[in-house]
Design an enzyme around this catalytic site. Structure first.
Site, PDB file in Angstrom:
ATOM      1  CE  LYS A 176      -1.807   2.934   2.033  1.00  0.00           C
ATOM      2  NZ  LYS A 176      -1.654   4.377   1.717  1.00  0.00           N
ATOM      3  CD  GLU A 252      12.621   0.172  10.156  1.00  0.00           C
ATOM      4  OE1 GLU A 252      13.168  -0.915   9.942  1.00  0.00           O
ATOM      5  OE2 GLU A 252      13.122   1.046  10.888  1.00  0.00           O
ATOM      6  CB  CYS A 286      12.951   8.721   9.040  1.00  0.00           C
ATOM      7  SG  CYS A 286      14.070   7.513   8.310  1.00  0.00           S
ATOM      8  CD  GLU A 388       9.384  12.651  12.253  1.00  0.00           C
ATOM      9  OE1 GLU A 388       8.206  12.235  12.230  1.00  0.00           O
ATOM     10  OE2 GLU A 388      10.351  11.969  11.854  1.00  0.00           O
TER      11      GLU A 388
HETATM   12  N1  LIG Z   1      12.163   4.954  10.560  1.00  0.00           N
HETATM   13  C1  LIG Z   1      12.222   4.966   9.243  1.00  0.00           C
HETATM   14  O1  LIG Z   1      12.968   4.203   8.592  1.00  0.00           O
HETATM   15  C2  LIG Z   1      11.362   5.932   8.482  1.00  0.00           C
HETATM   16  C3  LIG Z   1      11.598   6.065   7.114  1.00  0.00           C
HETATM   17  C4  LIG Z   1      10.815   6.990   6.397  1.00  0.00           C
HETATM   18  C5  LIG Z   1       9.824   7.742   7.026  1.00  0.00           C
HETATM   19  N2  LIG Z   1       9.617   7.558   8.350  1.00  0.00           N
HETATM   20  C6  LIG Z   1       8.597   8.367   9.033  1.00  0.00           C
HETATM   21  O2  LIG Z   1       7.419   8.442   8.205  1.00  0.00           O
HETATM   22  C7  LIG Z   1       6.754   9.693   8.440  1.00  0.00           C
HETATM   23  C8  LIG Z   1       6.458  10.365   7.119  1.00  0.00           C
HETATM   24  O3  LIG Z   1       5.741   9.476   6.291  1.00  0.00           O
HETATM   25  P1  LIG Z   1       4.138   9.567   6.187  1.00  0.00           P
HETATM   26  O4  LIG Z   1       3.663  10.950   6.472  1.00  0.00           O
HETATM   27  O5  LIG Z   1       3.724   8.902   4.927  1.00  0.00           O
HETATM   28  O6  LIG Z   1       3.671   8.657   7.403  1.00  0.00           O
HETATM   29  P2  LIG Z   1       2.150   8.289   7.746  1.00  0.00           P
HETATM   30  O7  LIG Z   1       2.213   7.539   8.995  1.00  0.00           O
HETATM   31  O8  LIG Z   1       1.251   9.461   7.643  1.00  0.00           O
HETATM   32  O9  LIG Z   1       1.709   7.282   6.532  1.00  0.00           O
HETATM   33  C9  LIG Z   1       2.506   6.173   6.229  1.00  0.00           C
HETATM   34  C10 LIG Z   1       1.627   5.163   5.483  1.00  0.00           C
HETATM   35  O10 LIG Z   1       0.661   4.647   6.389  1.00  0.00           O
HETATM   36  C11 LIG Z   1      -0.624   4.699   5.799  1.00  0.00           C
HETATM   37  N3  LIG Z   1      -1.591   4.789   6.896  1.00  0.00           N
HETATM   38  C12 LIG Z   1      -1.953   5.892   7.580  1.00  0.00           C
HETATM   39  N4  LIG Z   1      -2.851   5.582   8.556  1.00  0.00           N
HETATM   40  C13 LIG Z   1      -3.041   4.226   8.481  1.00  0.00           C
HETATM   41  C14 LIG Z   1      -3.848   3.274   9.179  1.00  0.00           C
HETATM   42  N5  LIG Z   1      -4.651   3.649  10.186  1.00  0.00           N
HETATM   43  N6  LIG Z   1      -3.813   1.955   8.808  1.00  0.00           N
HETATM   44  C15 LIG Z   1      -3.012   1.571   7.790  1.00  0.00           C
HETATM   45  N7  LIG Z   1      -2.229   2.417   7.072  1.00  0.00           N
HETATM   46  C16 LIG Z   1      -2.244   3.722   7.421  1.00  0.00           C
HETATM   47  C17 LIG Z   1      -0.555   5.906   4.891  1.00  0.00           C
HETATM   48  O11 LIG Z   1      -1.568   5.856   3.905  1.00  0.00           O
HETATM   49  C18 LIG Z   1       0.847   5.744   4.309  1.00  0.00           C
HETATM   50  O12 LIG Z   1       0.832   4.819   3.248  1.00  0.00           O
HETATM   51  C19 LIG Z   1       7.712  10.508   9.303  1.00  0.00           C
HETATM   52  O13 LIG Z   1       7.315  10.438  10.655  1.00  0.00           O
HETATM   53  C20 LIG Z   1       9.054   9.792   9.146  1.00  0.00           C
HETATM   54  O14 LIG Z   1       9.913   9.957  10.251  1.00  0.00           O
HETATM   55  C21 LIG Z   1      10.370   6.674   9.106  1.00  0.00           C
HETATM   56  O1  LIG Z   2      13.524   8.637   5.615  1.00  0.00           O
HETATM   57  C1  LIG Z   2      14.083   7.642   6.096  1.00  0.00           C
HETATM   58  C2  LIG Z   2      15.088   6.913   5.386  1.00  0.00           C
HETATM   59  C3  LIG Z   2      15.260   5.597   5.620  1.00  0.00           C
HETATM   60  C4  LIG Z   2      16.295   4.935   4.949  1.00  0.00           C
HETATM   61  C5  LIG Z   2      16.364   3.562   4.945  1.00  0.00           C
HETATM   62  O2  LIG Z   2      15.374   2.806   5.387  1.00  0.00           O
HETATM   63  C6  LIG Z   2      17.560   2.888   4.401  1.00  0.00           C
HETATM   64  O3  LIG Z   2      18.556   3.577   4.087  1.00  0.00           O
HETATM   65  O4  LIG Z   2      17.497   1.643   4.301  1.00  0.00           O
END
Ligand SMILES: NC(=O)c1ccc[n+]([C@@H]2O[C@H](COP(=O)([O-])OP(=O)(O)OC[C@H]3O[C@@H](n4cnc5c(N)ncnc54)[C@H](O)[C@@H]3O)[C@@H](O)[C@H]2O)c1
Ligand SMILES: O=C/C=C/C=C(\O)C(=O)O
Length: 484
Positions: A176, A252, A286, A388
Site C-alpha cells: 500500500k 520503522e 527520517c 518531529e
Molecule cells: N524509521 C524509518 O525508517 C522511516 C523512514 C521513512 C519515514 N519515516 C517516518 O514516516 C513519516 C512520514 O511518512 P508519512 O507521512 O507517509 O507517514 P504516515 O504515517 O502518515 O503514513 C505512512 C503510510 O501509512 C498509511 N496509513 C496511515 N494511517 C493508516 C492506518 N490507520 N492503517 C493503515 N495504514 C495507514 C498511509 O496511507 C501511508 O501509506 C515521518 O514520521 C518519518 O519519520 C520513518
Molecule cells: O527517511 C528515512 C530513510 C530511511 C532509509 C532507509 O530505510 C535505508 O537507508 O534503508
C-alpha cells in the site's frame, strides 16, 4: 489524464473511486489514482495467498535469487522511468533522486538475494540416553502474505527496502504505497510482469490509511505479517490492528535526530554533513537532523557557516541542475512545518535564517515551498526541540561537556539516528555506545551498508531490518530433530 491503477494478480485494476495525484512543486493535477476498496484489497490478499501455493512457493532458493536479480536488472534498465516518476511524485532535485532514491531500488533486491543465497543454517548433534544420539537442524520458511505499508518521503527506496527481504525469503506481498506517491509502485508492477514474476507474488493497492486501503489491508485476516514505515502514531494504530490475529509487525517510525559537533571536528566535513542531514529531500528524511549541538568554542563559527550553506540551498524544479532543494510533499505538510516555524518564534527563538516561504516564480507559487530554516536560543523543552517537524529546519544549541551533550541528546522520546563529528577516536566509540539511537554515524551521515541492522529504538521503531536481521521478521524458523 494519466491513470494510476492497482496491481492485483498480475493485472492492472481500476475502480470507480478515484483521487487526484498532484505534483508538490506546482500543485498541478497530473494523474488520477484508482483507490482500492475492500473488494480489491481482499482480491489482492487472496492472490498473494494462492501464489504461495503456486510456482513461487515451490521455487528453489537459487531460482528465487535469479528472479530477484532479474527484477533489479529491469529496474536499472528502466532507471530513467523510475527517476521521472519519483521526481514528479516528490519533487526533489534530480541529482538526489538519481543518486539516492532510485539506485537503492535495485540494490535493495540484490542485497537480500545475496543474503538468502549465502545464509548458513543451524545444526546441533545431541547425545541421548540410548547412546545413539539425535541430529537437530533449523529450517527457515516464509511467514506468508506480508502487508507493506509505505511512506511518501523516499517512496521507491523505502518500498523496495521492504520488498527485497520479503520476496527473497519466499513471501508474497501486498503493497500500500502512500496516497501522495503512488507512481513507482505501479511501475514496479510492469517490471514484475516483464520478468515473469508469478502472478500474485507482488500486488499493489492504492488509497489512504484510516477507513481505506491501508486499514482494510492491515486488518485483513489473510495477512500474515505487517511491515510499516511512517509516523509513530500511525505505527501504533497499525500495531493495534495487527493484534487481532496476533500478526507480527516491523515498525520503522519517526525521529528527532541529533547531530553533535565537537570543537576538535573537521569543520568542513561537519558543515557539509549537517547541511545534508538537515536539508536533503527538503528535510523529509527520517534519519535527518533537527537538533544540532555544537561545542561552545566553535558555536559562532559553526552557526555562521551553516547559515551560509542553508542560504545557498536554491529551491527549484527537479530537472533544473541548479536546484538544491525541492518542496515539501504537500500543502497539508507545509502547513504543519510552517506551524512549527511560527511556534519557534512564539517560544523565543532567534531566527538565524529562513522561517517563511520563498518567493517562487509565478508558475511555482502553488507548490509546497518553504525556506530552509535555522534557529538558536531555545531550551531543550521547546516544541521544535522535541517534536518531529520533518522539514528543512534545525535548532543549534551550544554545549560545554561530553556528559552534558550525551544527556541532552538522549533526552527525547525518539531514538532513530545520530551523527557525531569529532576527530577524537575514543570519544567517537564512547558516543557510539551511549547514544540512544538505532544508528550512530561518526564523521558521516546516511552512509549505508545494507548488511547492517537498521531500525529505531524508543518511539522510533520496533525491530531491525537489514542483512541477516531481516530474516527474523520475514521467515519462520523451525527446528527438525532426527532420532538416530
Ligand atoms: N524509521 C524509518 O525508517 C522511516 C523512514 C521513512 C519515514 N519515516 C517516518 O514516516 C513519516 C512520514 O511518512 P508519512 O507521512 O507517509 O507517514 P504516515 O504515517 O502518515 O503514513 C505512512 C503510510 O501509512 C498509511 N496509513 C496511515 N494511517 C493508516 C492506518 N490507520 N492503517 C493503515 N495504514 C495507514 C498511509 O496511507 C501511508 O501509506 C515521518 O514520521 C518519518 O519519520 C520513518
Ligand atoms: O527517511 C528515512 C530513510 C530511511 C532509509 C532507509 O530505510 C535505508 O537507508 O534503508
Amino acid at each position: 489524464m494519466k491513470e494510476i491503477l492497482n496491481f492485483i494478480n498480475g493485472e492492472f485494476v481500476a475502480t470507480t473511486d478515484w483521487f487526484d495525484k498532484t505534483t508538490p512543486y506546482d500543485g498541478k493535477v497530473i494523474a488520477r489514482v484508482a483507490a482500492a476498496g475492500k473488494p480489491e484489497v481482499d482480491a489482492a490478499v487472496r492472490a498473494a495467498r494462492s501464489a504461495l501455493d503456486g510456482p513461487w512457493g515451490k521455487l528453489a532458493v537459487a531460482d528465487r535469487v535469479d528472479m530477484l536479480y532479474a527484477v533489479a536488472d529491469e529496474i536499472t534498465r528502466r532507471f530513467d522511468d523510475f527517476a521521472e516518476a519519483e521526481m514528479s511524485d516528490i519533487g526533489q532535485p534530480s541529482h538526489f533522486i538519481r543518486h539516492v532514491d532510485v539506485p537503492r531500488g535495485a540494490a535493495n533486491f540484490k542485497i537480500f538475494a545475496d543474503v538468502v543465497k549465502n545464509v548458513p543454517s543451524e545444526f546441533f548433534e545431541m547425545a541421548t540416553p540410548d547412546g545413539r544420539g539425535a541430529l537437530n537442524y533449523s529450517l527457515r520458511r516464509p511467514v506468508g502474505v506480508v502487508a507493506v505499508i509505505c511512506p511518501w518521503n523516499l517512496p521507491f527506496l523505502l518500498m523496495t527496502w521492504k520488498l527485497g527481504p520479503a520476496l527473497a525469503c519466499g513471501n508474497t506481498v501486498v503493497v500500500k504505497p502512500s496516497e501522495e506517491t503512488p507512481q513507482t509502485a505501479a511501475l514496479l508492477g510492469e517490471v514484475m510482469n516483464k520478468v515473469d514474476m508469478p502472478k500474485g507474488v507482488f500486488n499493489v493497492v492504492n488509497g489512504f490509511g484510516p477507513d481505506a486501503a491501508g486499514e482494510f489491508l492491515t486488518t485483513h485476516p489473510g495477512v500474515s505479517a505487517i511491515t510499516f514505515t511512517g509516523e509513530t502514531r500511525t505505527g501504533a494504530a497499525i500495531m493495534k490492528a495487527a493484534a487481532d490475529g496476533a500478526r507480527p509487525v516491523s515498525l520503522e517510525m519517526g525521529g528527532k535526530n541529533a547531530a553533535i559537533v565537537f570543537a576538535d571536528c573537521d569543520m568542513d566535513a561537519a558543515i557539509e554533513g549537517t547541511l545534508r542531514s538537515t536539508f536533503a529531500n527538503c528535510g523529509q528524511v527520517c534519519l535527518g537532523t533537527e537538533r544540532v549541538y555544537v561545542e561552545r568554542p566553535i558555536f559562532d563559527e559553526f552557526v555562521s557557516r551553516l547559515k551560509r550553506g542553508a542560504e545557498s540551498m536554491k529551491p527549484g524544479l527537479p530537472a533544473d541542475p541548479a536546484s538544491k532543494m525541492g518542496p515539501l510533499i504537500s500543502q497539508e505538510h507545509r502547513d504543519k512545518v510552517l506551524s512549527y516555524y511560527r511556534k519557534a518564534v512564539e517560544e523565543g527563538a532567534t531566527v538565524v535564517t529562513g522561517g517563511g516561504v520563498p518567493d517562487m516564480p509565478a508558475a511555482l507559487k502553488a507548490g509546497s515551498w518553504v525556506e530552509p530554516t535555522i534557529w538558536t536560543g531555545l531550551p531543550d523543552s521547546a516544541a521544535v526541540m522535541r517534536d518531529e517537524i520533518f522539514g528543512p529546519c534545525c535548532h543549534i544549541s551550544p554545549f560545554d561537556s561530553e556528559e552534558e551533550v550525551i544527556r541532552r541528546a538522549n533526552d527525547n522520546p525518539y531514538g532513530l539516528a545520530a551523527a557525531v563529528w569529532t576527530t577524537n577516536l575514543q570519544r567517537a566509540h564512547r558516543l557510539g555506545g551511549v547514544l540512544e539511537a538505532g544508528i550512530v554515524w561518526v564523521n558521516s551521515w546516511f552512509l549505508r551498508d545494507l548488511r547492517t541492522p537498521f531500525g529505531g529504538s524508543k518511539q522510533s521503531g520496533i525491530g531491525r531490518e537489514g542483512g541477516v536481521h531481516s530474516l527474523e521478521f520475514y521467515t519462520e524458523l523451525k527446528n527438525v530433530c532426527i532420532k538416530l
